[in-house]
Scaffold this active site. Sequence first.
Site, mmCIF file in Angstrom:
data_model
loop_
_atom_site.group_PDB
_atom_site.id
_atom_site.type_symbol
_atom_site.label_atom_id
_atom_site.label_comp_id
_atom_site.label_asym_id
_atom_site.label_seq_id
_atom_site.Cartn_x
_atom_site.Cartn_y
_atom_site.Cartn_z
ATOM 1 N N TYR A 1 3.103 9.938 -0.234
ATOM 2 C CA TYR A 1 4.122 9.370 0.647
ATOM 3 C C TYR A 1 5.534 9.729 0.187
ATOM 4 O O TYR A 1 6.483 9.610 0.966
ATOM 5 C CB TYR A 1 3.988 7.853 0.741
ATOM 6 C CG TYR A 1 2.676 7.356 1.316
ATOM 7 C CD1 TYR A 1 1.759 8.236 1.903
ATOM 8 C CD2 TYR A 1 2.337 6.011 1.265
ATOM 9 C CE1 TYR A 1 0.567 7.778 2.422
ATOM 10 C CE2 TYR A 1 1.142 5.545 1.789
ATOM 11 C CZ TYR A 1 0.249 6.431 2.354
ATOM 12 O OH TYR A 1 -0.940 5.969 2.855
ATOM 13 N N LYS B 1 2.424 -1.001 9.014
ATOM 14 C CA LYS B 1 3.816 -0.693 8.678
ATOM 15 C C LYS B 1 4.727 -1.460 9.629
ATOM 16 O O LYS B 1 4.437 -1.568 10.823
ATOM 17 C CB LYS B 1 4.064 0.810 8.819
ATOM 18 C CG LYS B 1 5.512 1.262 8.663
ATOM 19 C CD LYS B 1 5.605 2.775 8.800
ATOM 20 C CE LYS B 1 7.041 3.283 8.753
ATOM 21 N NZ LYS B 1 7.743 3.098 10.022
ATOM 22 N N ASP C 1 0.844 -1.196 0.000
ATOM 23 C CA ASP C 1 0.000 0.000 0.000
ATOM 24 C C ASP C 1 0.879 1.246 0.000
ATOM 25 O O ASP C 1 1.702 1.439 0.894
ATOM 26 C CB ASP C 1 -0.904 0.003 1.234
ATOM 27 C CG ASP C 1 -1.853 1.190 1.230
ATOM 28 O OD1 ASP C 1 -2.936 1.077 0.627
ATOM 29 O OD2 ASP C 1 -1.504 2.233 1.816
ATOM 30 N N LYS D 1 -2.574 6.017 -4.652
ATOM 31 C CA LYS D 1 -3.696 6.915 -4.359
ATOM 32 C C LYS D 1 -3.519 8.250 -5.071
ATOM 33 O O LYS D 1 -2.398 8.770 -5.180
ATOM 34 C CB LYS D 1 -3.799 7.157 -2.843
ATOM 35 C CG LYS D 1 -3.905 5.885 -2.006
ATOM 36 C CD LYS D 1 -3.940 6.189 -0.525
ATOM 37 C CE LYS D 1 -3.843 4.924 0.306
ATOM 38 N NZ LYS D 1 -2.474 4.355 0.312
ATOM 39 N N ASN E 1 3.269 -9.644 12.232
ATOM 40 C CA ASN E 1 2.009 -9.080 11.732
ATOM 41 C C ASN E 1 1.287 -10.069 10.825
ATOM 42 O O ASN E 1 0.063 -10.202 10.897
ATOM 43 C CB ASN E 1 2.277 -7.765 11.008
ATOM 44 C CG ASN E 1 2.648 -6.643 11.960
ATOM 45 O OD1 ASN E 1 2.431 -6.734 13.161
ATOM 46 N ND2 ASN E 1 3.214 -5.574 11.420
ATOM 47 N N SER F 1 -10.900 6.649 -0.140
ATOM 48 C CA SER F 1 -10.321 6.670 1.199
ATOM 49 C C SER F 1 -10.787 7.913 1.932
ATOM 50 O O SER F 1 -11.015 8.961 1.318
ATOM 51 C CB SER F 1 -8.786 6.651 1.098
ATOM 52 O OG SER F 1 -8.189 6.607 2.373
ATOM 53 N N HIS G 1 -7.426 9.575 -2.517
ATOM 54 C CA HIS G 1 -6.832 9.613 -1.178
ATOM 55 C C HIS G 1 -7.716 10.336 -0.158
ATOM 56 O O HIS G 1 -7.921 9.858 0.954
ATOM 57 C CB HIS G 1 -5.454 10.290 -1.256
ATOM 58 C CG HIS G 1 -4.534 9.908 -0.151
ATOM 59 N ND1 HIS G 1 -3.165 9.892 -0.290
ATOM 60 C CD2 HIS G 1 -4.762 9.525 1.129
ATOM 61 C CE1 HIS G 1 -2.606 9.517 0.855
ATOM 62 N NE2 HIS G 1 -3.548 9.286 1.720
#
Length: 324
Positions: free
Chosen positions: A53, A275, A48, A82, A285, A170, A115
């Site tokens: 970013y 993350k 993702d 995004k 995770n 989003s 986004h």
Amino acid sequence: MVLTPPTITLQADGALMPQIGFGTWKHYGHKATEAVYTGLKVGYRLIDCACDYGNEKECGEGLKRAVEDGVVAREDVWVVSKLWNTFHRKEHVREAVMRSLSDWGVSYFDIYYVHFPISLAYVPPDIRYPPGWYYDGKSQIKHDPVPLRETWEALEDLVDEGYIRHLGVSNVCSALLMDLLSYARHRPSALQIEIHPYNAQPRAVQYAHEQGIAVTAYSSFGPLGFRELNSPKSLRTQALFTHPAITSIAEAHRRTPAQVVLRWAMQRGLAVIPKSDTEQQMKENLQSAEVKLSEQEMSVISGLDVGLRFNDPADDFEGCRIFS
């Protein structure tokens, strides 16, 4: 050993989206490249990312290396990006998508989100990229009222042309999602919103699922990701990983608090995109899929919900009251 994440079936075409993806927000430079490469080696099959970013090229280098080394095939990895707020006008949508595709070094996105439901004045990439929130790069918020429909229809054209496999939104409320569904030719396959025990959003999840839209939770660990940004809300909120409700359940299962929090989301039918900074965290995770929480434990964790958002643009940017 390569771990295999569970999947969620997307209603539009039956595609199997990995339920545990790899989040890249705040991974920068060589660290982003190494994180993506290691994540793919461990078993992640959804990365993702986003224009905003500022790391798409570096993440793409990690993917390229993994493909060249035979770790994965491109078609086995969900690459997610995004559309940033300054590219909402139809004449700028294609430019944004093509730039992100080029930075990633791929020919299509598996999911491409809008986004934020916020349209800001266009900033040419040769002036600044990624553009960020401020028109002047310092403090000026300059809105540009573009209907979401205009943006969406431009994205639908790119779906038709094969540059995007699935569309998503989003940071939108159910009312805006309801309106989008009234005209969308390509319905959104996914909704990505802030969900953690302090902000469970049960009604938003319920509505999206009723409409056949998969929901991905971001910021699953609540205040953790915002503390390094010195967010006042996060700094005065108890960390989930030290909250007795979470730690007691983690101890009972002999698991980490992170695994418990992720599993709480997954048992609600949500996808997650945590993350990770180390290979051990990446593995842990993914192993959250092995945890099975009881109904009582789920209820205890859900009982922490106080509707607390850590990612609210209105806290920092003038006129961006999308959750009011």
